[in-house]
Design a protein around this motif. Structure first.
Motif, PDB file in Angstrom:
ATOM      1  N   VAL A 149     -23.702 -21.231  52.754  1.00 15.12           N
ATOM      2  CA  VAL A 149     -22.867 -21.612  51.612  1.00 15.12           C
ATOM      3  C   VAL A 149     -23.402 -21.021  50.327  1.00 15.12           C
ATOM      4  O   VAL A 149     -22.654 -20.487  49.497  1.00 15.12           O
ATOM      5  CB  VAL A 149     -22.786 -23.155  51.492  1.00 15.12           C
ATOM      6  CG1 VAL A 149     -21.979 -23.551  50.257  1.00 15.12           C
ATOM      7  CG2 VAL A 149     -22.163 -23.740  52.741  1.00 15.12           C
ATOM      8  N   MET A 150     -24.711 -21.124  50.116  1.00 22.34           N
ATOM      9  CA  MET A 150     -25.308 -20.604  48.888  1.00 22.34           C
ATOM     10  C   MET A 150     -25.194 -19.085  48.798  1.00 22.34           C
ATOM     11  O   MET A 150     -25.017 -18.530  47.717  1.00 22.34           O
ATOM     12  CB  MET A 150     -26.783 -21.021  48.798  1.00 22.34           C
ATOM     13  CG  MET A 150     -27.000 -22.503  48.601  1.00 22.34           C
ATOM     14  SD  MET A 150     -26.308 -23.178  47.061  1.00 22.34           S
ATOM     15  CE  MET A 150     -24.785 -23.916  47.663  1.00 22.34           C
ATOM     16  N   THR A 151     -25.278 -18.416  49.938  1.00 20.38           N
ATOM     17  CA  THR A 151     -25.125 -16.964  49.945  1.00 20.38           C
ATOM     18  C   THR A 151     -23.733 -16.569  49.487  1.00 20.38           C
ATOM     19  O   THR A 151     -23.550 -15.600  48.749  1.00 20.38           O
ATOM     20  CB  THR A 151     -25.383 -16.402  51.352  1.00 20.38           C
ATOM     21  OG1 THR A 151     -26.728 -16.727  51.745  1.00 20.38           O
ATOM     22  CG2 THR A 151     -25.223 -14.886  51.367  1.00 20.38           C
ATOM     23  N   TRP A 152     -22.735 -17.345  49.881  1.00 24.61           N
ATOM     24  CA  TRP A 152     -21.361 -17.082  49.462  1.00 24.61           C
ATOM     25  C   TRP A 152     -21.235 -17.192  47.949  1.00 24.61           C
ATOM     26  O   TRP A 152     -20.419 -16.500  47.335  1.00 24.61           O
ATOM     27  CB  TRP A 152     -20.430 -18.083  50.145  1.00 24.61           C
ATOM     28  CG  TRP A 152     -18.989 -17.779  49.986  1.00 24.61           C
ATOM     29  CD1 TRP A 152     -18.262 -16.848  50.651  1.00 24.61           C
ATOM     30  CD2 TRP A 152     -18.061 -18.426  49.098  1.00 24.61           C
ATOM     31  NE1 TRP A 152     -16.954 -16.860  50.238  1.00 24.61           N
ATOM     32  CE2 TRP A 152     -16.806 -17.819  49.283  1.00 24.61           C
ATOM     33  CE3 TRP A 152     -18.182 -19.460  48.172  1.00 24.61           C
ATOM     34  CZ2 TRP A 152     -15.668 -18.210  48.578  1.00 24.61           C
ATOM     35  CZ3 TRP A 152     -17.056 -19.851  47.470  1.00 24.61           C
ATOM     36  CH2 TRP A 152     -15.823 -19.222  47.671  1.00 24.61           C
ATOM     37  N   LEU A 153     -22.048 -18.059  47.345  1.00 21.49           N
ATOM     38  CA  LEU A 153     -22.046 -18.220  45.891  1.00 21.49           C
ATOM     39  C   LEU A 153     -23.060 -17.316  45.204  1.00 21.49           C
ATOM     40  O   LEU A 153     -23.263 -17.421  43.994  1.00 21.49           O
ATOM     41  CB  LEU A 153     -22.355 -19.681  45.526  1.00 21.49           C
ATOM     42  CG  LEU A 153     -21.301 -20.723  45.888  1.00 21.49           C
ATOM     43  CD1 LEU A 153     -21.797 -22.121  45.547  1.00 21.49           C
ATOM     44  CD2 LEU A 153     -19.983 -20.444  45.175  1.00 21.49           C
ATOM     45  N   SER A 154     -23.713 -16.442  45.986  1.00 19.78           N
ATOM     46  CA  SER A 154     -24.733 -15.528  45.458  1.00 19.78           C
ATOM     47  C   SER A 154     -25.922 -16.285  44.869  1.00 19.78           C
ATOM     48  O   SER A 154     -26.537 -15.843  43.890  1.00 19.78           O
ATOM     49  CB  SER A 154     -24.131 -14.597  44.404  1.00 19.78           C
ATOM     50  OG  SER A 154     -23.125 -13.790  44.959  1.00 19.78           O
ATOM     51  N   LEU A 155     -26.259 -17.426  45.475  1.00 14.88           N
ATOM     52  CA  LEU A 155     -27.381 -18.238  45.016  1.00 14.88           C
ATOM     53  C   LEU A 155     -28.407 -18.386  46.135  1.00 14.88           C
ATOM     54  O   LEU A 155     -28.054 -18.359  47.316  1.00 14.88           O
ATOM     55  CB  LEU A 155     -26.895 -19.634  44.613  1.00 14.88           C
ATOM     56  CG  LEU A 155     -26.061 -19.739  43.332  1.00 14.88           C
ATOM     57  CD1 LEU A 155     -25.455 -21.138  43.223  1.00 14.88           C
ATOM     58  CD2 LEU A 155     -26.908 -19.426  42.110  1.00 14.88           C
ATOM     59  N   PRO A 156     -29.681 -18.561  45.792  1.00 17.22           N
ATOM     60  CA  PRO A 156     -30.673 -18.864  46.824  1.00 17.22           C
ATOM     61  C   PRO A 156     -30.412 -20.241  47.402  1.00 17.22           C
ATOM     62  O   PRO A 156     -29.835 -21.118  46.738  1.00 17.22           O
ATOM     63  CB  PRO A 156     -32.006 -18.837  46.047  1.00 17.22           C
ATOM     64  CG  PRO A 156     -31.630 -19.081  44.626  1.00 17.22           C
ATOM     65  CD  PRO A 156     -30.274 -18.469  44.443  1.00 17.22           C
ATOM     66  N   ALA A 157     -30.823 -20.482  48.636  1.00 16.12           N
ATOM     67  CA  ALA A 157     -30.541 -21.750  49.302  1.00 16.12           C
ATOM     68  C   ALA A 157     -31.130 -22.931  48.553  1.00 16.12           C
ATOM     69  O   ALA A 157     -30.589 -24.036  48.584  1.00 16.12           O
ATOM     70  CB  ALA A 157     -31.079 -21.716  50.730  1.00 16.12           C
TER      71      ALA A 157
END
Length: 320
Positions: free
Chosen positions: A52-60
């Motif tokens: 999910v975080m990757t989809w938002l371009s954020l680290p987990a």
């Protein structure tokens, strides 16, 4: 002169009460987050949220901050960000997400008491938070690895002992609270003075043309202004009372709630992120644009539905 004194006094009292309430959130959340970061506990859960975080371009590890924002509000997010070593681009995306979907339970209840389905209100805000953050990440060119890897238990890039971490947390939190104090106190005084001199009503008339641009009916101007200036939580009493004492068209009320669900507390909430050094344009523009787009899309949907019903009725008449 009496109005100025009483307005200033009320503003200072409300500002102080707000600060005390803020401390009850910031101190435990920031300290708990600092401990999770220092001992690396949060990073052991990365694999659960990575997709999910990757989809938002954020680290987990950003998942914790987003959850804090969803349930505690902007203050909790600011407290967490103040102790977690994220890159500036990642903090910007977290701010965009949280500005739309913070304090979800309480504010959804306010919208529910104001003639809007609270469950749909919560779902819609979370959905828009994901969509807007996704597009902002693409515009900024951010990836989960932007700014380098995050190292557990570090401040300034070097491993720290517990006492050093505690000292840095205490000093950093003190400075953050001081900066927020300098924002909240004058803001509350200005708002109280504006109410005392009936400037709010004057502004409502002035912004009526703006409401049309945003896709809102002018009859909901006072509600929109209350939510935009005071937010859904602080302005809840006015919002609920106005909707229950006035007979608004259901479609106009829906447009309003779609708009203010995404974009409210336009002064205070974004300003709380400024002490962290985040660029102002990303704190104000994305959710304002999203609110405008959402209301116009809803209006287009209503027009298409009316046209469909009209054609269906016409076809029935022709068949008979």
């Amino acid at each position: 002169m009496p109005k100025i004194k009483s307005g200033t006094r009320r503003g200072l009292i409300k500002g102080w009460k707000g600060l005390v309430w803020l401390l009850k959130i910031i101190l435990p959340i920031s300290f708990a987050t600092a401990l999770l970061v220092h001992y690396g506990i949060i990073y052991k859960l990365d694999f659960l949220m990575t997709p999910v975080m990757t989809w938002l371009s954020l680290p987990a590890s950003a998942a914790l901050v987003l959850v804090i924002g969803l349930f505690t509000g902007i203050y909790g997010t600011v407290a967490a960000l103040s102790v977690m070593p994220f890159a500036m681009a990642h903090m910007t995306l977290i701010a965009v997400f949280t500005l739309i979907s913070h304090n979800l339970i309480q504010e959804s209840m306010v919208q529910g008491n104001s003639g809007f389905n609270p469950f749909f209100a919560a779902f819609f805000r979370v959905l828009m938070a994901f969509v807007v953050t996704f597009f902002c990440a693409r515009v900024l060119g951010v990836t989960p690895e932007t700014g380098g890897a995050i190292v557990p238990g570090t401040y300034g890039g070097e491993p720290t002992s517990f006492m050093v971490m505690l000292e840095q947390w205490g000093w950093g939190t003190f400075k953050l609270v001081g900066q927020i104090f300098c924002i909240i106190m004058p803001l509350m005084v200005i708002l109280e003075l504006a109410k005392a001199f009936h400037i709010i009503n004057f502004i409502t008339r002035m912004v009526s043309p703006v409401l049309c641009v945003m896709g809102l009916n002018r009859s909901t101007g006072m509600l929109w202004l209350t939510a935009s200036v005071f937010g859904l939580a602080y302005g809840s009493a006015v919002i609920v009372e106005e909707t229950q004492s006035n007979d608004f068209e259901r479609e106009d009320l829906t447009r309003l709630h779609l708009s203010i669900g995404i974009n409210h507390a336009m002064i205070e909430d974004p300003a709380l992120f400024l002490p962290l050094g985040l660029p102002a344009v990303w704190l104000w523009i994305p959710r304002l644009a999203a609110a405008i787009i959402a209301t116009w899309l809803y209006s287009l949907f209503l027009s298409a539905r009316r046209l469909y019903v009209k054609r269906a009725d016409h076809k029935k008449l022709c068949d008979h």
